[in-house]
Design a protein around this motif. Structure first.
Motif, mmCIF file in Angstrom:
data_model
loop_
_atom_site.group_PDB
_atom_site.id
_atom_site.type_symbol
_atom_site.label_atom_id
_atom_site.label_comp_id
_atom_site.label_asym_id
_atom_site.label_seq_id
_atom_site.Cartn_x
_atom_site.Cartn_y
_atom_site.Cartn_z
ATOM 1 N N GLY A 165 0.829 -1.203 0.000
ATOM 2 C CA GLY A 165 0.000 0.000 0.000
ATOM 3 C C GLY A 165 0.862 1.251 0.000
ATOM 4 N N ALA A 166 0.716 2.058 -1.043
ATOM 5 C CA ALA A 166 1.497 3.303 -1.134
ATOM 6 C C ALA A 166 0.585 4.446 -1.551
ATOM 7 C CB ALA A 166 2.633 3.152 -2.153
ATOM 8 N N TYR A 167 0.867 5.615 -1.014
ATOM 9 C CA TYR A 167 0.232 6.826 -1.530
ATOM 10 C C TYR A 167 0.848 7.139 -2.897
ATOM 11 C CZ TYR A 167 -2.008 8.117 2.904
ATOM 12 O OH TYR A 167 -2.806 8.142 4.014
ATOM 13 N N VAL A 168 0.026 7.714 -3.767
ATOM 14 C CA VAL A 168 0.517 8.164 -5.075
ATOM 15 C C VAL A 168 0.091 9.612 -5.240
ATOM 16 C CG1 VAL A 168 0.488 7.818 -7.570
ATOM 17 C CG2 VAL A 168 0.271 5.839 -6.037
ATOM 18 N N LEU A 169 1.051 10.468 -5.543
ATOM 19 C CA LEU A 169 0.772 11.887 -5.772
ATOM 20 C C LEU A 169 1.258 12.255 -7.158
ATOM 21 C CD1 LEU A 169 -0.087 14.718 -4.738
ATOM 22 C CD2 LEU A 169 2.250 14.979 -3.837
#
Length: 441
Positions: A250-254
């Motif tokens: 699970g990773a944030y993506v910006l």
């Protein structure tokens, strides 16, 4: 014998008539025609290696029908494409080939017995522009943007149900669409010192753990004020896919978006500066502070072409902020990087990606010499994937001679989004995402 033949002739004729009548009823020739609610359709857009395409239409038939009552030949699908930015908005029109059709629920899932909807899956390919959901305005804005696609779905064959037949449907009422993966992102804007950036971002499921942040900076064609284009102009939305998310647990993506080009410098285009750099760093800082479960020791940055240029500026000027970088067909000329800056960057893990056939950003003037200087300076965790060319690796798209379809050599980002960038590290074949997920300050 003649009398016997005459005796059986009438029953045989009646039997034959009954069979014909039964056949007619079953094929709908004499089936009662039933009325339906006004039909409508939705579209399904997916992001392929070459950009956003409309892969399916989901037709609301107005009445439940059996699962085997719709085939590839039931409907004709016609589309007209428009780009409202143009003086003449009309782009093209034509019929799209239906390659698979089935009865479904309203979400497009195949029905088990009966369903009120029909999914029409249509042919797509990198060279089939009728399927495209976007248009590149090369002569005007220089940006990609969503197109207006008007579909007319005309019934060609009857749909037979137990209650009668459905015929003559002409479906041209659009009730919305789904953009797979893109719809999982949210969007926003942020202004710093009178510079406004928009952005698309993806948040992983809350798991009471710290999560890394992957920052992706778009190419020249994805600038503007609609940040969904930063993830849909090419396949950047794939950073939110299950396959890539699994590497990071699970990773944030910006995905920040500039209203112009990251390469707009203070003295010229691509001069080694960017008037958006301070605003970008402020946006990243704010985003991290607002999402408390982002691990500040695992912030990764990458970008393609114009965005690769900005990636290089960010790791040059903030080398201790990022845990790793993956600039792709980056456009910061090597001659604009000083020896002092090479020394500052050499301790940051960097994986460069480009292709020998790149005619837009020649790797011999950009990526390759910079990589070599970093290695000569003693960089321990800097890598280069220099592809011969950029080809389709799915096996779905081929040239007329049977060889894999070849993309523009500048499009080496395709390998990044599909995690097909590999190297042998410590005796093991390692993918870019595997390597990236292990990096930490």
């Amino acid at each position: 014998m003649v009398t016997k033949k005459k005796k059986w002739a009438k029953p045989l004729m009646l039997l034959g008539s009954a069979a014909v009548m039964s056949l007619m009823l079953n094929t709908g020739v004499f089936a009662k025609e039933i009325k339906t609610q006004p039909p409508s359709y939705q579209t399904v857009t997916e992001i392929e290696d070459w950009g956003a395409v409309i892969t399916k239409v989901i037709v609301d038939l107005g009445k439940p029908v059996p699962v085997n009552s719709v085939t590839n030949e039931t409907f004709n699908v016609h589309v007209e494409r428009y780009d409202s930015r143009l003086a003449n908005p009309f782009l093209q029109e034509g019929n799209r080939k239906v390659k698979n059709a089935y009865v479904s629920d309203k979400h497009g899932n195949p029905a088990k017995k009966m369903g009120k909807y029909a999914v029409l899956e249509m042919e797509i390919s990198p060279s089939l522009s009728l399927s495209s959901a976007i248009n590149y305005d090369w002569a005007g804005t220089g940006f990609n943007d969503w197109t207006d696609n008007k579909y007319t779905i005309t019934q060609q064959k009857n749909i037979i149900t137990n209650a009668g037949s459905i015929s003559g449907l002409v479906v041209d009422t659009f009730t919305g669409g789904v953009r797979e993966l893109v719809d999982e992102f949210t969007t926003g804007t942020a202004t710093y010192d009178n510079v406004t950036l928009s952005y698309a971002d993806y948040s992983p499921a809350k798991d009471n753990a710290k999560n890394p942040l992957v920052i992706w900076l778009h190419g020249a064609g994805e600038g503007g004020t609609d940040p969904t284009m930063a993830i849909a102009g090419n396949k950047a939305a794939n950073f939110a896919s299950e396959e890539i998310q699994a590497y990071f647990d699970g990773a944030y993506v910006l995905a920040p978006q500039t209203p112009g080009f990251w390469m707009e410098g203070f003295t010229g285009f691509g001069d080694g500066t960017s008037k958006y750099q301070k605003a970008l760093m402020a946006l990243i800082d704010d985003y991290v502070s607002q999402n408390k479960d982002i691990d500040p020791s695992r912030i990764y940055i990458g970008g393609d072409s114009n965005g690769g240029y900005m990636t290089m500026l960010m790791v040059r000027d903030y080398p201790e902020y990022f845990a790793a970088a993956f600039p792709t067909c980056e456009a910061l000329k090597d001659t604009l990087i000083t020896d002092e800056e090479i020394q500052k960057m050499k301790n940051l893990p960097i994986w460069f990606i480009t292709a020998k056939t790149d005619m837009v950003v020649n790797p011999d003037q950009y990526t390759v010499p910079t990589y070599n200087r970093l290695i000569e300076a003693g960089a321990k965790d800097v890598h280069l994937s220099l592809f011969e060319n950029v080809i389709d690796t799915s096996g779905l798209y081929k040239n007329s001679d049977g060889t894999p379809y070849e993309y523009n050599g500048h499009w080496s980002w395709i390998y990044v989004y599909n995690n097909e960038v590999t190297n042998t590290l410590n005796g093991k074949t390692t993918t870019l995402m595997e390597w990236l997920a292990k990096q930490s300050l």
